[in-house]
Structures are given as structure tokens and as C-alpha cells.
Design an enzyme around this catalytic site. Structure first.
Site, short mmCIF file in Angstrom:
data_model
loop_
_atom_site.label_atom_id
_atom_site.label_comp_id
_atom_site.label_asym_id
_atom_site.label_seq_id
_atom_site.Cartn_x
_atom_site.Cartn_y
_atom_site.Cartn_z
N GLU A 162 2.15 -5.40 -2.36
CA GLU A 162 3.18 -6.15 -1.43
C GLU A 162 2.76 -7.69 -1.29
OE1 GLU A 162 5.31 -4.71 0.14
OE2 GLU A 162 4.97 -2.63 -0.57
N GLU A 218 2.40 -5.43 9.15
CA GLU A 218 2.93 -5.66 7.73
C GLU A 218 2.55 -4.21 6.98
OE1 GLU A 218 4.80 -6.66 4.99
OE2 GLU A 218 4.34 -8.36 6.46
N GLU A 272 9.11 0.83 4.33
CA GLU A 272 9.89 0.23 3.17
C GLU A 272 9.76 1.05 1.85
OE1 GLU A 272 9.16 -3.73 2.39
OE2 GLU A 272 10.58 -4.48 4.07
#
Length: 130
Positions: free
Chosen positions: A36, A77, A84
Site C-alpha cells: 500500500e 488507511e 479495497e
């Protein structure tokens, strides 16, 4: 809950559960750092801002608020990245609900960033005007 409803992946508790949970959490942090880019960028920002928070805060409460606001961004996050990853595992094709889930996660990150930035601006203004 009946035996049919119980997940075989759920632990029963005890100290071993704590150690496994710790290991899974570290694996998650490792995956976030590896895969990420946004998380890596936010971690870099946190590394830079931690000393700034210690210098900028006029007391322990302000320092902790600044540090916790950065931690909130990282938590948001991580949750966004989890959404996601799950959405991408379900389907890489466009789907309105998967798109909405990703957008909602992104919105959570944006709001945490706005909260943190607002807090930093407030503390910085208080320091400069004092």
C-alpha cells in the site's frame, strides 16, 4: 451459537490467542507496508511529524492529540486498504456496491486527514500566537 454456525477459524481464547492475534496484526502491518503506497507515504509523514509534535505541543495533552490524530489517519488507511483488498478479491470487475465500499473507505481516510490537519493548524496557530 450452534456448532454449525461457529467458524473453525475462530480461536477459543487464552494466551495463545493473544500471541496469534499479535502475529496476525504484524502480518497486516507488513502487508500494508509492502503493498500500500498510501500507507507507506503516511508512515513517512508520521516519522517526520512525531518530532514536530513533541516540539509543537505546549503540553502533554497537545502532544498526545497530535500523535493520536496521526494514528487515526493510519488506522483509517488500514481499514480502507482492507476494504479495497476484500473488494478486489471478490471481483475486479466494476460493481456499484464494491465501488461504493471503496469510495466510503476513501472518504474515511480523507476525513481523518482533514481532522488531523485541522488539529495541527490549530495547535500551530496557538503556538505562533502565544
Amino acid at each position: 451459537m450452534t456448532d454449525q454456525q461457529h467458524s473453525p477459524y475462530k480461536s477459543t481464547g487464552g494466551l495463545q490467542r493473544v500471541f496469534r492475534a499479535w502475529r496476525y496484526s504484524l502480518q497486516g502491518l507488513g502487508a500494508a507496508l509492502k503493498y500500500e503506497a498510501a500507507f507507506r507515504q503516511e508512515v513517512a509523514l508520521v516519522i517526520i511529524l512525531v518530532p514536530a509534535a513533541v516540539w509543537l505541543g505546549r503540553d502533554a495533552t497537545e502532544v498526545l492529540l497530535l500523535l493520536f490524530s496521526m494514528l487515526l489517519v493510519l488506522v483509517a488507511e488500514l481499514l480502507n486498504s482492507a476494504v479495497e483488498a476484500l473488494a478486489d478479491a471478490l471481483s475486479v470487475e466494476t460493481h456499484p456496491l464494491l465501488g461504493r465500499a471503496k469510495d466510503l473507505g476513501s472518504a474515511a481516510v480523507m476525513l481523518s486527514l482533514l481532522f488531523s490537519a485541522g488539529l495541527w493548524i490549530h495547535v500551530l496557530a496557538g503556538r505562533l500566537l502565544a
